[in-house]
Design an enzyme around this catalytic site. Structure first.
Site, PDB file in Angstrom:
ATOM      1  N   GLY A 175     -35.199  25.917  10.245  1.00 37.61           N
ATOM      2  CA  GLY A 175     -36.460  25.241  10.008  1.00 37.61           C
ATOM      3  C   GLY A 175     -36.257  24.085   9.040  1.00 37.61           C
ATOM      4  O   GLY A 175     -35.216  23.963   8.384  1.00 37.61           O
ATOM      5  N   CYS A 176     -37.266  23.230   8.936  1.00 39.77           N
ATOM      6  CA  CYS A 176     -37.127  22.046   8.084  1.00 39.77           C
ATOM      7  C   CYS A 176     -37.042  22.417   6.604  1.00 39.77           C
ATOM      8  O   CYS A 176     -36.155  21.925   5.887  1.00 39.77           O
ATOM      9  CB  CYS A 176     -38.278  21.077   8.342  1.00 39.77           C
ATOM     10  SG  CYS A 176     -39.928  21.811   8.236  1.00 39.77           S
ATOM     11  N   TYR A 177     -37.936  23.288   6.124  1.00 39.56           N
ATOM     12  CA  TYR A 177     -37.869  23.688   4.718  1.00 39.56           C
ATOM     13  C   TYR A 177     -36.556  24.401   4.393  1.00 39.56           C
ATOM     14  O   TYR A 177     -35.935  24.106   3.364  1.00 39.56           O
ATOM     15  CB  TYR A 177     -39.056  24.586   4.357  1.00 39.56           C
ATOM     16  CG  TYR A 177     -40.379  23.883   4.252  1.00 39.56           C
ATOM     17  CD1 TYR A 177     -40.546  22.770   3.441  1.00 39.56           C
ATOM     18  CD2 TYR A 177     -41.491  24.356   4.949  1.00 39.56           C
ATOM     19  CE1 TYR A 177     -41.781  22.128   3.342  1.00 39.56           C
ATOM     20  CE2 TYR A 177     -42.726  23.727   4.857  1.00 39.56           C
ATOM     21  CZ  TYR A 177     -42.871  22.619   4.045  1.00 39.56           C
ATOM     22  OH  TYR A 177     -44.093  21.998   3.945  1.00 39.56           O
TER      23      TYR A 177
END
Length: 347
Positions: free
Chosen positions: A150-152
Site C-alpha cells: 500500500g502507499c502508506y
C-alpha cells in the site's frame, strides 16, 4: 529482450489503472493488449481519461470476456476482495502483479479481521511475495505472484525498516503521522470526497482502524525480527496526489540522528528511486510528484534520544503503479528503471 511483453491491466478505469497505462505507454518492452473496466466496458480508454486519447489502446472490456492467450503479465488494480477470486481463475504460469491488498498479509485470520471476509484464495497466499522492491528484490525476481505494498506502508517502510534492522530505533515506540492526497481514496463517487467537502480543509480518517496498520506492523516486525505495534494516523489533504509520512521514533543502541541518517544514506545510495536528503533539507511532496521517487529526511528531535524521519512519495506512482512496474521489470529480468525515468513535476 527483443519481443515486447503482452500486458493486461485489470481495473484500468481507476486512478491507479490510468497511471499504469500512462507509465506503460512509455515502457520500451510493454504492449498493452487487454484492458478491463466492467463499469466502462465497450468504451475507448481515451473517453474515460481524455489525457490518454493519443494512445492506441484496446477498448475496455469486462474481465469475464478476457482472452488470456498470449498474455505475459497481468496488473490487477481491482477493489480489495475481487482480485483473489480472479487470480485463482487465471492460467497457471501467468505472472501477476497485484495492486490491491488481497495478498499482502501473510496471516489469513489477520486478513479476515481487517477486511471483513475470509481469504478467497488461501492456496495462493503462500506463493505471494511482498513487492517492496528495495527491501525484497531477490524474492520479487523469482516470484510469479507479487503483492504490491500500500502507499502508506511504502513510505513508512522505506523510512524505517533499515533502521529497525540495524537496531537504531526502539520497535515499541513508533508514531506515524501520515497525510495523503485525495486520489488515495479511489475514483468512486463518495460524498465525503466531493470538492466542497475536501477543499480548504484537513481531516484524519481511519483513526486507530486503518487497514494499512497490520501491513505496516507485519513488515516492520519482519525488519525488527519480532512482533510490534505502531501508532498510525492518516489524514486527507486537499491535493490530488502525493503523500508525506512523518515518523517519530526513539533512538536505540547509542545512535543519534546523524548516525540514523548515515545508515539510511548508505542503505539506499545504490537505489535509483530512493534518496536520503542531507541534514537540513526536508522531504516534500513537490520533490516527487508524478515520479517513482521517494525522498527521506532525518531530523534531530528537541526531545532527548528521539528523531523524526520524514518520507515523501507520489501515492499513485511509487505508492502504487510505478512500484508495480518496477516489480514487473524485476520479474522479467529487465533493468529496474525501464518506463520509470520520468522526473518529478514542478510546480
Amino acid at each position: 529482450m527483443t519481443e515486447k511483453l503482452r500486458i493486461a491491466v485489470l481495473g484500468a478505469s481507476g486512478y491507479t489503472g490510468a497511471d499504469l497505462v500512462r507509465l506503460l505507454a512509455c515502457h520500451p518492452y510493454a504492449e498493452m493488449v487487454l484492458l478491463t473496466a466492467n463499469a466502462h466496458a465497450g468504451k475507448p480508454m481515451g473517453q474515460v481519461y481524455p489525457h490518454l486519447r493519443s494512445l492506441k489502446l484496446p477498448r475496455l472490456i469486462k474481465w469475464e470476456e478476457a482472452d488470456w492467450s498470449g498474455v505475459d503479465a497481468v496488473f490487477c488494480g481491482l477493489p480489495h476482495g475481487t482480485t483473489q477470486e480472479i487470480v485463482a481463475q487465471l492460467p497457471e504460469g501467468l505472472k501477476v502483479i497485484d495492486l490491491s491488498a488481497d495478498f499482502r498479509l501473510t496471516d489469513l485470520p489477520t486478513y479476515a479481521q481487517w477486511y471483513g471476509h475470509e481469504h478467497r484464495a488461501p492456496h495462493l497466499q503462500p506463493e505471494a511475495v511482498y513487492g517492496l522492491s528495495e527491501l525484497n528484490r531477490e524474492a520479487v525476481q523469482r516470484a510469479r505472484l507479487v503483492a504490491c505494498p500500500g502507499c502508506y506502508p511504502t513510505a513508512t517502510l522505506l523510512a524505517l525498516a533499515p533502521a529497525l534492522s540495524a537496531g537504531l530505533i526502539e520497535p515499541d515506540d513508533i508514531i506515524i503521522d501520515a497525510k495523503s492526497g485525495v486520489t488515495g481514496a479511489g475514483r468512486s463517487v463518495k460524498e465525503n470526497l466531493m470538492f466542497c467537502e475536501v477543499a480548504e480543509g484537513l481531516r484524519p480518517y481511519g483513526v486507530g482502524s486503518h487497514r494499512h496498520m497490520p501491513e505496516i506492523e507485519q513488515e516492520l516486525g519482519r525488519a525488527a525480527g519480532r512482533t510490534l505495534a505502531v501508532n498510525f494516523t492518516p489524514h486527507l489533504v486537499p491535493m490530488n496526489r502525493g503523500e508525506l509520512v512523518t515518523c517519530y521514533v526513539r533512538l536505540a543502541g547509542g545512535a543519534d540522528a546523524d548516525r540514523l541518517r548515515t545508515v539510511l544514506t548508505e542503505r539506499y545510495e545504490a537505489e535509483p528511486f530512493v534518496e536520503v536528503l542531507p541534514a537540513g533539507e526536508l522531504a516534500a511532496t513537490h520533490m516527487v510528484r508524478g515520479s517513482n521517487r521517494c525522498v527521506i529526511s532525518v531530523v534531530k528531535d528537541r526531545l532527548p534520544g528521539r528523531a523524526i524521519v520524514i518520507s515523501a512519495i507520489d501515492n499513485l506512482v511509487k505508492g502504487s503503479s510505478g512500484q508495480a512496474i518496477q516489480n514487473m521489470n524485476l520479474m522479467f529480468g529487465l533493468p529496474e528503471t525501464l518506463g520509470l525515468e520520468q522526473l518529478p513535476l514542478f510546480p
